[in-house]
Scaffold this motif. Sequence first.
Motif, mmCIF file in Angstrom:
data_model
loop_
_atom_site.group_PDB
_atom_site.id
_atom_site.type_symbol
_atom_site.label_atom_id
_atom_site.label_comp_id
_atom_site.label_asym_id
_atom_site.label_seq_id
_atom_site.Cartn_x
_atom_site.Cartn_y
_atom_site.Cartn_z
ATOM 1 N N LEU A 128 0.831 -1.203 0.000
ATOM 2 C CA LEU A 128 0.000 0.000 0.000
ATOM 3 C C LEU A 128 0.868 1.257 0.000
ATOM 4 C CD1 LEU A 128 -2.739 1.448 0.261
ATOM 5 C CD2 LEU A 128 -2.593 1.070 2.743
ATOM 6 N N VAL A 129 1.883 1.266 0.841
ATOM 7 C CA VAL A 129 2.785 2.422 0.912
ATOM 8 C C VAL A 129 3.516 2.605 -0.416
ATOM 9 C CG1 VAL A 129 4.857 3.331 2.033
ATOM 10 C CG2 VAL A 129 3.050 2.277 3.413
ATOM 11 N N ALA A 130 3.977 1.509 -0.998
ATOM 12 C CA ALA A 130 4.709 1.589 -2.270
ATOM 13 C C ALA A 130 3.805 2.052 -3.406
ATOM 14 C CB ALA A 130 5.316 0.222 -2.597
ATOM 15 N N THR A 131 2.559 1.572 -3.411
ATOM 16 C CA THR A 131 1.618 1.978 -4.462
ATOM 17 C C THR A 131 1.323 3.461 -4.374
ATOM 18 O OG1 THR A 131 0.619 -0.225 -4.452
ATOM 19 C CG2 THR A 131 -0.667 1.551 -5.442
ATOM 20 N N PHE A 132 1.164 3.965 -3.170
ATOM 21 C CA PHE A 132 0.923 5.394 -2.989
ATOM 22 C C PHE A 132 2.139 6.204 -3.451
ATOM 23 C CE2 PHE A 132 1.090 9.223 -0.263
ATOM 24 C CZ PHE A 132 -0.083 9.835 -0.685
ATOM 25 N N ALA A 133 3.324 5.718 -3.154
ATOM 26 C CA ALA A 133 4.544 6.445 -3.529
ATOM 27 C C ALA A 133 4.694 6.549 -5.043
ATOM 28 C CB ALA A 133 5.761 5.756 -2.924
ATOM 29 N N LEU A 242 -3.974 4.849 7.942
ATOM 30 C CA LEU A 242 -2.976 4.994 6.876
ATOM 31 C C LEU A 242 -3.660 5.312 5.552
ATOM 32 C CD1 LEU A 242 -0.148 4.751 5.663
ATOM 33 C CD2 LEU A 242 -0.487 2.256 5.572
ATOM 34 N N ILE A 243 -4.734 4.613 5.257
ATOM 35 C CA ILE A 243 -5.471 4.833 4.006
ATOM 36 C C ILE A 243 -6.033 6.245 3.962
ATOM 37 C CG2 ILE A 243 -7.571 4.182 2.763
ATOM 38 C CD1 ILE A 243 -6.944 1.265 3.704
ATOM 39 N N GLU A 244 -6.606 6.686 5.057
ATOM 40 C CA GLU A 244 -7.216 8.020 5.070
ATOM 41 C C GLU A 244 -6.159 9.109 4.930
ATOM 42 O OE1 GLU A 244 -9.852 10.937 4.811
ATOM 43 O OE2 GLU A 244 -10.239 8.765 4.666
ATOM 44 N N GLU A 245 -5.002 8.911 5.539
ATOM 45 C CA GLU A 245 -3.918 9.888 5.385
ATOM 46 C C GLU A 245 -3.495 9.994 3.921
ATOM 47 O OE1 GLU A 245 -0.904 8.473 7.956
ATOM 48 O OE2 GLU A 245 -1.958 9.049 9.809
ATOM 49 N N GLN A 246 -3.392 8.867 3.235
ATOM 50 C CA GLN A 246 -3.020 8.874 1.826
ATOM 51 C C GLN A 246 -4.095 9.548 0.978
ATOM 52 O OE1 GLN A 246 -2.344 4.743 0.895
ATOM 53 N NE2 GLN A 246 -0.234 4.772 1.638
ATOM 54 N N ARG A 247 -5.337 9.214 1.260
ATOM 55 C CA ARG A 247 -6.433 9.778 0.459
ATOM 56 C C ARG A 247 -6.546 11.291 0.655
ATOM 57 N NH1 ARG A 247 -11.635 6.150 -0.488
ATOM 58 N NH2 ARG A 247 -10.641 4.283 -1.323
ATOM 59 N N GLU A 248 -6.338 11.745 1.879
ATOM 60 C CA GLU A 248 -6.408 13.178 2.131
ATOM 61 C C GLU A 248 -5.320 13.912 1.351
ATOM 62 O OE1 GLU A 248 -7.704 16.780 3.333
ATOM 63 O OE2 GLU A 248 -8.718 14.823 3.497
ATOM 64 N N ARG A 249 -4.154 13.299 1.247
ATOM 65 C CA ARG A 249 -3.075 13.922 0.473
ATOM 66 C C ARG A 249 -3.460 14.004 -1.007
ATOM 67 N NH1 ARG A 249 2.606 14.143 0.933
ATOM 68 N NH2 ARG A 249 3.239 15.876 -0.396
ATOM 69 N N LEU A 250 -4.084 12.960 -1.528
ATOM 70 C CA LEU A 250 -4.499 12.958 -2.924
ATOM 71 C C LEU A 250 -5.620 13.976 -3.170
ATOM 72 C CD1 LEU A 250 -4.461 9.127 -3.694
ATOM 73 C CD2 LEU A 250 -2.815 10.850 -4.462
ATOM 74 N N ARG A 251 -6.512 14.135 -2.211
ATOM 75 C CA ARG A 251 -7.569 15.150 -2.351
ATOM 76 C C ARG A 251 -6.955 16.553 -2.431
ATOM 77 N NH1 ARG A 251 -9.812 12.410 2.249
ATOM 78 N NH2 ARG A 251 -11.299 10.792 1.607
#
Length: 268
Positions: A128-133, A242-251
């Motif tokens: 998940l972390v790698a996919t977000f990166a 972790l998922i919500e932190e990633q999504r908030e960054r994408l928003r």
Amino acid sequence: MAHTIPLKTPLDDTGLPHRDTLTSPAVAAPADASRYYHRHFVDAGPAPDGGSIAFRFTAFSGFEAEPEMPADVYDDAAMTWELRDQLRDQYTAARVLWSHSRLRRQAAPLLHKAAPLWSAWTTARDELVATFAEFWSTGDGLWRAQLLRLMDAERAAREAADAFDVVARDLAQAVADQVDVAGWDEALPLTTVAGELGYDASDWTVHHVDDYTHPLPQYRIVRDGVDHYGRATPLTVSATQLIEEQRERLREVAALAGDHDQAHRTLA
């Protein structure tokens, strides 16, 4: 074979390759109280520290009934309060050893099951972390495809977290049952039991049993336009955060790029 087993250390009640000593400030009960001794009791004598008494017992399997001092002790006129105190110390020591043996017996199959589930979680989390990166090197025209990959990684992480939490709940209950008998001062760490089986569980997320059995806020997922709700057990909470932190960054990125509405539709 009799074993001398110390308080507050790992105990060898199940045939595991170590010996210890359980100590108590009491003195050994005299011979006239022997009819009340626990059937696993061997003898008692000065502990190595010289300031207490060490009780020796034959090994407990954990399948026995919980050691309890016979009720007849309180009705026996020959039993002074000193003798009752000494017997009470003996049975307290027996309960500690028995509770440790029971925890080892109950936890062993759960730990064998938990080990690959923890590995699956860490693999899913790292993916998940790698996919977000990868968004940092994804061109604008490929973001939607990368979002789909991220959603797949999110789903895998949640499922792995939930699967581990199911077993962690049973482990937490076994630990709580042992503490209920012996108290926190004589708690046998789950990491110790895991280590005896060859597992390093020092970073495993196993919380107090209340975090699994008491109602907790649920997390919400929108999938295919439908709200889905999951249990907010400890590792699932970590995955969701972790998922919500990633999504908030994408928003935030989508909003800065002028695609605010699309970002919220995709990442809601």
